[in-house]
Scaffold this motif. Sequence first.
Motif, PDB file in Angstrom:
ATOM      1  N   LYS A  18       0.827  -1.285  -0.046  1.00 57.18           N
ATOM      2  CA  LYS A  18       0.032  -0.180  -0.118  1.00 57.18           C
ATOM      3  C   LYS A  18       0.827   1.287  -0.134  1.00 57.18           C
ATOM      4  O   LYS A  18       1.736   1.560   0.716  1.00 57.18           O
ATOM      5  CB  LYS A  18      -0.837   0.076   1.168  1.00 57.18           C
ATOM      6  N   TYR A  20       1.026   5.795  -0.326  1.00 57.28           N
ATOM      7  CA  TYR A  20       0.210   6.924  -0.249  1.00 57.28           C
ATOM      8  C   TYR A  20       0.524   7.733  -0.991  1.00 57.28           C
ATOM      9  O   TYR A  20       1.869   8.352  -1.164  1.00 57.28           O
ATOM     10  CB  TYR A  20       0.313   7.598   1.175  1.00 57.28           C
ATOM     11  N   GLY A  41       2.883   3.507   3.109  1.00 56.94           N
ATOM     12  CA  GLY A  41       2.143   3.936   4.192  1.00 56.94           C
ATOM     13  C   GLY A  41       2.628   3.529   5.371  1.00 56.94           C
ATOM     14  O   GLY A  41       2.527   4.045   6.628  1.00 56.94           O
ATOM     15  N   SER A  93       0.746   5.744   8.013  1.00 57.53           N
ATOM     16  CA  SER A  93      -0.690   5.417   8.002  1.00 57.53           C
ATOM     17  C   SER A  93      -1.167   5.510   9.555  1.00 57.53           C
ATOM     18  O   SER A  93      -2.464   5.966   9.692  1.00 57.53           O
ATOM     19  CB  SER A  93      -0.816   3.997   7.542  1.00 57.53           C
ATOM     20  N   VAL A 118      -3.101  13.460   2.036  1.00 61.29           N
ATOM     21  CA  VAL A 118      -2.953  12.152   1.262  1.00 61.29           C
ATOM     22  C   VAL A 118      -4.263  12.436   0.359  1.00 61.29           C
ATOM     23  O   VAL A 118      -5.663  12.509   0.703  1.00 61.29           O
ATOM     24  CB  VAL A 118      -3.527  11.136   2.422  1.00 61.29           C
ATOM     25  N   ILE A 121      -4.913   6.352  -1.502  1.00 56.20           N
ATOM     26  CA  ILE A 121      -4.062   5.116  -1.104  1.00 56.20           C
ATOM     27  C   ILE A 121      -4.375   4.098  -2.159  1.00 56.20           C
ATOM     28  O   ILE A 121      -5.460   3.784  -2.733  1.00 56.20           O
ATOM     29  CB  ILE A 121      -4.378   4.934   0.422  1.00 56.20           C
TER      30      ILE A 121
END
Length: 196
Positions: A18, A20, A41, A93, A118, A121
């Motif tokens: 993941k 960002y 993240g 995160s 952000v 994602i």
Amino acid sequence: MSAQLLKLPAKSPSRSTKAYQLRVELKGVKPAVWRRIVVPGTIKLSKLHHILLSAMGWQGGHLHEFIFADAMYGQAEEEMEPGVEDESRVSLSKATAVSNSFTWVYDYGDYWEHKVKVERIVDMGVALDTAMCITGRNACPPEDVGGVPGYAEFLEAIRDPANPEHQTMLEWCGGAFDPSAFDPIDAQQRLDEIKL
């Protein structure tokens, strides 16, 4: 016959895929100075600080802090004010769980405030080895120029040959400064030096 235990290598924890996508904009400066970057993240705020420096074009060497809706984070090695937590202990995160935007302040003297948002994602499918600079606009101000008001005076001086500070300011910044200059390839090369 004795049973022998085999010692297997420890399974390495799988790294998160993941990422960002962040938009970082320097507050109070016209034309807007901003960058769009992608980071994992799981990145600690202490590492994110170095990524933000490189993406924006700052040299480093000044104090900084992160300001979130419910917490403030800074360097543990420095004398922190009460209520400021250690940035090396929290991931992006976790810090953005309450709000998808925050402020990163660089250089308490010039007090450069950056709004970091952000934008989304995404699952990259693979873990990032380096941060990515997607795009951006305009040059980062020179270090120690005097914050937003000092930068405005600096630009006024270098644009007007009749300004009494024109030559002094040009010499101070190394002979030339283009406020519209930004090369994402240069920013990416700086980011590539920061291993995640």
